[in-house]
Design a protein around this motif. Structure first.
Motif, PDB file in Angstrom:
ATOM      1  N   GLU A  20       0.811  -1.218   0.000  1.00 24.07           N
ATOM      2  CA  GLU A  20       0.000   0.000   0.000  1.00 24.07           C
ATOM      3  C   GLU A  20       0.850   1.276   0.000  1.00 24.07           C
ATOM      4  N   PHE A  21       2.007   1.234   0.634  1.00 21.06           N
ATOM      5  CA  PHE A  21       2.835   2.439   0.667  1.00 21.06           C
ATOM      6  C   PHE A  21       3.522   2.713  -0.669  1.00 21.06           C
ATOM      7  N   GLN A  22       3.526   1.749  -1.561  1.00 24.27           N
ATOM      8  CA  GLN A  22       3.951   2.037  -2.933  1.00 24.27           C
ATOM      9  C   GLN A  22       2.991   3.044  -3.569  1.00 24.27           C
ATOM     10  N   LYS A  23       1.707   2.872  -3.308  1.00 22.74           N
ATOM     11  CA  LYS A  23       0.688   3.763  -3.870  1.00 22.74           C
ATOM     12  C   LYS A  23       0.842   5.175  -3.313  1.00 22.74           C
ATOM     13  N   LEU A  24       1.156   5.279  -2.026  1.00 25.20           N
ATOM     14  CA  LEU A  24       1.291   6.594  -1.414  1.00 25.20           C
ATOM     15  C   LEU A  24       2.476   7.357  -1.983  1.00 25.20           C
ATOM     16  N   ALA A  25       3.516   6.648  -2.365  1.00 33.38           N
ATOM     17  CA  ALA A  25       4.654   7.313  -3.005  1.00 33.38           C
ATOM     18  C   ALA A  25       4.248   7.925  -4.336  1.00 33.38           C
ATOM     19  N   ALA A  26       3.292   7.288  -5.013  1.00 35.66           N
ATOM     20  CA  ALA A  26       2.832   7.761  -6.324  1.00 35.66           C
ATOM     21  C   ALA A  26       1.586   8.639  -6.229  1.00 35.66           C
ATOM     22  N   ARG A  27       1.221   9.053  -4.989  1.00 32.69           N
ATOM     23  CA  ARG A  27       0.055   9.909  -4.744  1.00 32.69           C
ATOM     24  C   ARG A  27      -1.244   9.232  -5.168  1.00 32.69           C
ATOM     25  N   GLN A  28      -1.297   7.912  -4.990  1.00 32.95           N
ATOM     26  CA  GLN A  28      -2.518   7.166  -5.226  1.00 32.95           C
ATOM     27  C   GLN A  28      -3.169   6.829  -3.889  1.00 32.95           C
ATOM     28  N   ASP A  29      -4.445   6.461  -3.932  1.00 28.66           N
ATOM     29  CA  ASP A  29      -5.160   6.107  -2.711  1.00 28.66           C
ATOM     30  C   ASP A  29      -4.709   4.735  -2.211  1.00 28.66           C
ATOM     31  N   ALA A  30      -4.431   4.648  -0.931  1.00 27.24           N
ATOM     32  CA  ALA A  30      -4.099   3.374  -0.303  1.00 27.24           C
ATOM     33  C   ALA A  30      -5.287   2.900   0.525  1.00 27.24           C
ATOM     34  N   ASP A  31      -5.394   1.611   0.724  1.00 25.54           N
ATOM     35  CA  ASP A  31      -6.526   1.032   1.446  1.00 25.54           C
ATOM     36  C   ASP A  31      -6.014   0.187   2.608  1.00 25.54           C
ATOM     37  N   PHE A  32      -6.254   0.672   3.828  1.00 25.03           N
ATOM     38  CA  PHE A  32      -5.843  -0.066   5.020  1.00 25.03           C
ATOM     39  C   PHE A  32      -7.052  -0.554   5.821  1.00 25.03           C
ATOM     40  N   THR A  33      -8.213  -0.621   5.165  1.00 20.01           N
ATOM     41  CA  THR A  33      -9.423  -1.038   5.870  1.00 20.01           C
ATOM     42  C   THR A  33      -9.401  -2.519   6.217  1.00 20.01           C
ATOM     43  N   SER A  34      -8.688  -3.317   5.439  1.00 20.11           N
ATOM     44  CA  SER A  34      -8.561  -4.745   5.736  1.00 20.11           C
ATOM     45  C   SER A  34      -7.216  -5.230   5.219  1.00 20.11           C
ATOM     46  N   THR A  35      -6.757  -6.335   5.777  1.00 22.38           N
ATOM     47  CA  THR A  35      -5.451  -6.887   5.407  1.00 22.38           C
ATOM     48  C   THR A  35      -5.646  -8.208   4.676  1.00 22.38           C
ATOM     49  N   PRO A  36      -5.302  -8.265   3.398  1.00 26.14           N
ATOM     50  CA  PRO A  36      -5.429  -9.531   2.678  1.00 26.14           C
ATOM     51  C   PRO A  36      -4.561 -10.624   3.293  1.00 26.14           C
ATOM     52  N   SER A  37      -5.006 -11.857   3.166  1.00 27.08           N
ATOM     53  CA  SER A  37      -4.226 -12.991   3.655  1.00 27.08           C
ATOM     54  C   SER A  37      -3.298 -13.464   2.539  1.00 27.08           C
ATOM     55  N   ARG A  38      -2.031 -13.109   2.651  1.00 25.28           N
ATOM     56  CA  ARG A  38      -1.042 -13.487   1.650  1.00 25.28           C
ATOM     57  C   ARG A  38      -0.074 -14.548   2.161  1.00 25.28           C
ATOM     58  N   VAL A  39      -0.036 -14.736   3.472  1.00 26.22           N
ATOM     59  CA  VAL A  39       0.960 -15.606   4.098  1.00 26.22           C
ATOM     60  C   VAL A  39       0.309 -16.913   4.509  1.00 26.22           C
ATOM     61  N   ALA A  40       0.897 -18.024   4.061  1.00 24.02           N
ATOM     62  CA  ALA A  40       0.379 -19.345   4.385  1.00 24.02           C
ATOM     63  C   ALA A  40       1.517 -20.351   4.279  1.00 24.02           C
ATOM     64  N   PRO A  41       1.380 -21.477   4.942  1.00 25.93           N
ATOM     65  CA  PRO A  41       2.417 -22.505   4.804  1.00 25.93           C
ATOM     66  C   PRO A  41       2.625 -22.865   3.336  1.00 25.93           C
ATOM     67  N   GLY A  42       3.878 -23.068   2.990  1.00 26.92           N
ATOM     68  CA  GLY A  42       4.194 -23.369   1.592  1.00 26.92           C
ATOM     69  C   GLY A  42       4.029 -22.138   0.733  1.00 26.92           C
ATOM     70  N   GLY A  43       3.863 -22.331  -0.554  1.00 23.91           N
ATOM     71  CA  GLY A  43       3.624 -21.212  -1.462  1.00 23.91           C
ATOM     72  C   GLY A  43       4.865 -20.366  -1.675  1.00 23.91           C
ATOM     73  N   ASP A  44       4.678 -19.273  -2.396  1.00 16.52           N
ATOM     74  CA  ASP A  44       5.807 -18.421  -2.760  1.00 16.52           C
ATOM     75  C   ASP A  44       5.697 -17.034  -2.141  1.00 16.52           C
ATOM     76  N   TRP A  45       4.986 -16.902  -1.021  1.00 12.24           N
ATOM     77  CA  TRP A  45       4.735 -15.583  -0.448  1.00 12.24           C
ATOM     78  C   TRP A  45       6.027 -14.883  -0.024  1.00 12.24           C
ATOM     79  N   ARG A  46       7.012 -15.635   0.399  1.00 11.52           N
ATOM     80  CA  ARG A  46       8.276 -15.015   0.838  1.00 11.52           C
ATOM     81  C   ARG A  46       8.964 -14.308  -0.328  1.00 11.52           C
ATOM     82  N   GLU A  47       8.984 -14.964  -1.491  1.00 11.66           N
ATOM     83  CA  GLU A  47       9.606 -14.335  -2.654  1.00 11.66           C
ATOM     84  C   GLU A  47       8.767 -13.168  -3.151  1.00 11.66           C
TER      85      GLU A  47
END
Length: 203
Positions: free
Chosen positions: A65-92
């Motif tokens: 979201e802070f990438q958007k703020l650098a570009a003067r776009q609207d950021a949304d902090f109303t909810s946090t998506p679930s991106r982290v889970a066992p396995g997967g490629d979330w770390r990369e």
């Protein structure tokens, strides 16, 4: 001087841009995130509202979201998506998004003027993301039994954050974003003073 105490003279005197400081912070936090084992995702962290998975999700969301703020776009902090889970490629993916965050705040003019819903000074907004990279990097290191690397290269990052926390703390504590300051011994290193100011016990 604006309402958060940042003068044009002070901005001119600061030798490092926020993007350069984020790069130093990312060089420490990204490897720690990459090495989080799946079995540690349910471990508690120094942030009482988060386990490791929840805190990693929060930090991931901040980085995006802070990438958007650098570009003067609207950021949304109303909810946090679930991106982290066992396995997967979330770390990369976290590493890739952090690279994008550094790039966004390194664009000439990114820290000029104001940004965000509250139209805060852009450099201060960038410092918020920088603060999360550092202190939540420390939180995740502590939660997973590792040490956050602190050396001379981190000194200008800490210096920037000490000033930012001093400006943000009254509002941050009233909203629950910061805990009450934790006293640290007289003469404690700057990084430990920063942790104490954000409500963390360096010990």
């Amino acid at each position: 001087m604006d309402t958060y105490g940042i003068s044009s003279e002070e901005r001119t005197r600061t030798p490092y841009g926020i993007g350069a400081l984020m790069e130093r912070a990312a060089a420490r936090t990204v490897p720690l995130v990459r090495d989080i084992p799946d079995e540690a995702l349910t471990a508690p962290t120094p942030c009482p509202d988060y386990d490791v998975r929840g805190l990693a999700n929060h930090l991931f969301h901040v980085v995006v979201e802070f990438q958007k703020l650098a570009a003067r776009q609207d950021a949304d902090f109303t909810s946090t998506p679930s991106r982290v889970a066992p396995g997967g490629d979330w770390r990369e993916r976290f590493a890739q998004e952090t690279d994008k965050l550094v790039a966004a705040w390194s664009v000439p003019g990114a820290e000029d003027g104001t940004t965000g819903a509250w139209q805060l000074p852009a450099r201060l907004v960038g410092s918020m993301a920088l603060l999360d990279l550092v202190v939540h990097g420390w939180d995740l290191a502590r939660a997973t039994g590792r040490t956050y690397p602190v050396d001379e290269e981190l000194a200008p990052v800490v210096e920037e954050l000490e000033g930012a926390v001093a400006r943000l703390a009254p509002t941050g504590r009233s909203t629950g974003a910061f805990g009450e300051a934790v006293p640290v011994p007289e003469g404690a290193p700057a990084f430990e003073r920063l942790l104490g100011a954000t409500g963390r016990s360096p010990a």
